[in-house]
Design a protein around this motif. Structure first.
Motif, PDB file in Angstrom:
ATOM      1  N   ALA A 122      -4.058  64.537  15.057  1.00 30.15           N
ATOM      2  CA  ALA A 122      -5.051  65.599  15.125  1.00 30.15           C
ATOM      3  C   ALA A 122      -5.490  65.908  13.708  1.00 30.15           C
ATOM      4  O   ALA A 122      -4.744  65.689  12.760  1.00 30.15           O
ATOM      5  N   THR A 171      -0.666  68.045  23.056  1.00 27.79           N
ATOM      6  CA  THR A 171      -1.597  69.160  23.003  1.00 27.79           C
ATOM      7  C   THR A 171      -0.844  70.438  22.664  1.00 27.79           C
ATOM      8  O   THR A 171       0.363  70.409  22.382  1.00 27.79           O
ATOM      9  N   LYS A 190      -8.257  70.882  21.744  1.00 24.72           N
ATOM     10  CA  LYS A 190      -7.107  70.726  22.650  1.00 24.72           C
ATOM     11  C   LYS A 190      -7.505  70.992  24.100  1.00 24.72           C
ATOM     12  O   LYS A 190      -7.005  70.329  25.018  1.00 24.72           O
ATOM     13  N   PRO A 219       5.996  74.860  18.820  1.00 25.29           N
ATOM     14  CA  PRO A 219       5.764  74.709  17.379  1.00 25.29           C
ATOM     15  C   PRO A 219       6.847  73.910  16.654  1.00 25.29           C
ATOM     16  O   PRO A 219       8.039  74.106  16.892  1.00 25.29           O
ATOM     17  N   LEU A 220       6.398  73.008  15.793  1.00 24.11           N
ATOM     18  CA  LEU A 220       7.286  72.156  14.986  1.00 24.11           C
ATOM     19  C   LEU A 220       6.728  72.130  13.565  1.00 24.11           C
ATOM     20  O   LEU A 220       5.523  71.975  13.371  1.00 24.11           O
ATOM     21  N   ALA A 225       1.274  70.674  10.867  1.00 21.71           N
ATOM     22  CA  ALA A 225       1.431  72.093  11.194  1.00 21.71           C
ATOM     23  C   ALA A 225       1.489  72.951   9.935  1.00 21.71           C
ATOM     24  O   ALA A 225       1.004  74.081   9.925  1.00 21.71           O
ATOM     25  N   ILE A 231       2.899  78.273  10.601  1.00 20.00           N
ATOM     26  CA  ILE A 231       3.865  77.618  11.476  1.00 20.00           C
ATOM     27  C   ILE A 231       5.222  78.342  11.513  1.00 20.00           C
ATOM     28  O   ILE A 231       5.844  78.429  12.568  1.00 20.00           O
TER      29      ILE A 231
HETATM   30  P1  NAD Z   1       1.978  64.930  12.005  1.00 21.18           P
HETATM   31  O1  NAD Z   1       1.435  65.318  10.673  1.00 21.18           O
HETATM   32  O2  NAD Z   1       3.297  64.269  12.046  1.00 21.18           O
HETATM   33  O3  NAD Z   1       0.972  64.011  12.804  1.00 21.18           O
HETATM   34  C1  NAD Z   1      -0.412  64.025  12.673  1.00 21.18           C
HETATM   35  C2  NAD Z   1      -0.824  62.625  12.244  1.00 21.18           C
HETATM   36  O4  NAD Z   1      -2.216  62.438  12.423  1.00 21.18           O
HETATM   37  C3  NAD Z   1      -0.539  62.337  10.773  1.00 21.18           C
HETATM   38  O5  NAD Z   1       0.305  61.196  10.691  1.00 21.18           O
HETATM   39  C4  NAD Z   1      -1.913  62.028  10.201  1.00 21.18           C
HETATM   40  O6  NAD Z   1      -1.857  61.051   9.201  1.00 21.18           O
HETATM   41  C5  NAD Z   1      -2.624  61.523  11.435  1.00 21.18           C
HETATM   42  N1  NAD Z   1      -4.089  61.519  11.371  1.00 21.18           N
HETATM   43  C6  NAD Z   1      -4.917  62.538  11.019  1.00 21.18           C
HETATM   44  N2  NAD Z   1      -6.199  62.127  11.094  1.00 21.18           N
HETATM   45  C7  NAD Z   1      -6.176  60.828  11.515  1.00 21.18           C
HETATM   46  C8  NAD Z   1      -7.192  59.861  11.771  1.00 21.18           C
HETATM   47  N3  NAD Z   1      -8.479  60.133  11.607  1.00 21.18           N
HETATM   48  N4  NAD Z   1      -6.803  58.627  12.178  1.00 21.18           N
HETATM   49  C9  NAD Z   1      -5.502  58.323  12.346  1.00 21.18           C
HETATM   50  N5  NAD Z   1      -4.497  59.206  12.119  1.00 21.18           N
HETATM   51  C10 NAD Z   1      -4.841  60.440  11.702  1.00 21.18           C
HETATM   52  O7  NAD Z   1       1.982  66.282  12.837  1.00 21.18           O
HETATM   53  P2  NAD Z   1       2.405  66.628  14.348  1.00 21.18           P
HETATM   54  O8  NAD Z   1       2.465  68.119  14.372  1.00 21.18           O
HETATM   55  O9  NAD Z   1       3.580  65.856  14.784  1.00 21.18           O
HETATM   56  O10 NAD Z   1       1.121  66.195  15.181  1.00 21.18           O
HETATM   57  C11 NAD Z   1       1.143  65.243  16.227  1.00 21.18           C
HETATM   58  C12 NAD Z   1       0.415  65.810  17.438  1.00 21.18           C
HETATM   59  O11 NAD Z   1       1.172  66.909  17.959  1.00 21.18           O
HETATM   60  C13 NAD Z   1      -0.977  66.359  17.148  1.00 21.18           C
HETATM   61  O12 NAD Z   1      -1.836  66.049  18.228  1.00 21.18           O
HETATM   62  C14 NAD Z   1      -0.735  67.857  17.114  1.00 21.18           C
HETATM   63  O13 NAD Z   1      -1.898  68.614  17.392  1.00 21.18           O
HETATM   64  C15 NAD Z   1       0.294  67.972  18.215  1.00 21.18           C
HETATM   65  N6  NAD Z   1       1.028  69.251  18.277  1.00 21.18           N
HETATM   66  C16 NAD Z   1       1.708  69.709  17.188  1.00 21.18           C
HETATM   67  C17 NAD Z   1       2.403  70.913  17.271  1.00 21.18           C
HETATM   68  C18 NAD Z   1       3.199  71.440  16.084  1.00 21.18           C
HETATM   69  O14 NAD Z   1       3.603  72.604  16.086  1.00 21.18           O
HETATM   70  N7  NAD Z   1       3.484  70.622  15.084  1.00 21.18           N
HETATM   71  C19 NAD Z   1       2.420  71.636  18.466  1.00 21.18           C
HETATM   72  C20 NAD Z   1       1.723  71.137  19.570  1.00 21.18           C
HETATM   73  C21 NAD Z   1       1.025  69.943  19.462  1.00 21.18           C
END
Ligand code: NAD
Length: 286
Positions: A122, A171, A190, A219-220, A225, A231
């Motif tokens: 994302a 999501t 989302k 949340p992580l 985040a 966060i």
């Molecule tokens: P993360 O930083 O580990 O993962 C996000 C990844 O997206 C990164 O590796 C980044 O390099 C990559 N990225 C961004 N733009 C890109 C593009 N154009 N092409 C290819 N890769 C791209 O963080 P995360 O929190 O593990 O996120 C993973 C998913 O989980 C996301 O969809 C996020 O919205 C969702 N999510 C996260 C949380 C949270 O609290 N962390 C909660 C609910 C959902």
């Protein structure tokens, strides 16, 4: 034959993508990842230098092995879509074939087919801005990187997915409840992702016999985040108010992802599964 998974959105060992890779590897799957081009160099270097060796440890013994890391920018579908400034950007110059179409072609050439597709990425450039202060450009960028990227991945990868395969995205509750601070059109992105999960389940189910689901994660403290800025507050809020008063582990989501990607879930498609310690179900904090 074991299953083969392609996980888009792994660039370190802190996020959900990494935990999903580990859970799938522990279940016997072969792991391929797609890494955002600007993050590729540091990710590969860190992998090679053993920076992730501790977190590569699997509960089943052994280390997470990534069969291949592919460069990917999921904002671009085909080479024709790439503007000059990106082409000439030095963070992109060292890599080739990183549009979604080319990435799928490369995976096909190397491995023939996959069984599991995971979208764990994302990006919302204006995420810290309230929706009413978000520009059209920022809003569309959030939807492009966070939602259409999934439509595009399925479009190009579904033809190389074996029947019975599974596609999964991540999501967040802000799609359906007001979460002040999750701005820049990310809540909209989302909401679209969740709606698309249903439509894509129908289309990919009928055409390719594959399942499409999404996990609404709690949340992580991942890299993405931290960029949102609040966060720690979200984690504290969840620990205080969720039915299960414990911190969400990335592995909790990894395990649920392994279930949804496996034949144990062979009749589960078009669904949203909450993996959030139950926070979504609360109506009044006590
Ligand atoms: P993360 O930083 O580990 O993962 C996000 C990844 O997206 C990164 O590796 C980044 O390099 C990559 N990225 C961004 N733009 C890109 C593009 N154009 N092409 C290819 N890769 C791209 O963080 P995360 O929190 O593990 O996120 C993973 C998913 O989980 C996301 O969809 C996020 O919205 C969702 N999510 C996260 C949380 C949270 O609290 N962390 C909660 C609910 C959902």
């Amino acid at each position: 034959r074991g299953k083969r998974a392609f996980i888009a959105g792994v660039a370190d060992d802190q996020g959900f993508g990494w935990a999903i890779a580990k859970a799938l590897a522990a279940a016997g799957a072969e792991i391929l990842v797609g890494t955002w081009v600007p993050a590729l160099n540091i990710f590969e270097t860190s992998l090679r230098r053993g920076k992730f060796d501790e977190s590569r440890q699997l509960p089943t013994g052994g280390l997470l092995e990534i069969a291949k890391v592919y460069p990917l920018d999921a904002v671009f579908d085909t080479p024709e879509d790439v503007p000059e400034d990106i082409k000439n950007n030095k963070r992109y110059a060292g890599s080739t074939a990183w549009t979604v179409q080319e990435c799928a072609e490369a995976v096909k050439a190397d491995f023939g087919s996959i069984d599991i597709l995971v979208h764990s990425l994302a990006n919302g450039p204006e995420v810290t801005k309230p929706l009413m202060e978000t520009s059209r450009k920022g809003y569309l960028a959030a939807v492009s990187a966070s939602t259409y990227s999934y439509v595009s991945l399925l479009k190009y990868f579904a033809p190389i997915m074996n029947p019975g395969g599974s596609a999964l995205s991540l999501t967040y509750l802000a799609s359906e409840k007001i979460i002040p601070g999750y701005g820049g059109g990310m809540s909209s992105a989302k909401a679209a992702l969740e709606s698309d999960t249903r439509v894509l389940a129908f289309e990919a189910g009928r055409k390719y016999g594959i399942r499409v689901n999404t996990i609404s994660a709690g949340p992580l403290k991942s890299r993405a985040a931290k960029a949102i800025g609040f966060i720690d507050d979200m984690i504290n809020y969840s620990s205080a108010n969720a039915p299960l008063q414990k911190e969400l582990e990335a592995d909790d989501v990894g395990h649920a992802a392994a279930f949804l990607s496996s034949p144990l879930a062979s009749a589960v498609t078009g669904t949203l599964l909450y993996v959030d310690n139950g926070l979504h179900a609360m109506g009044l904090a006590v």
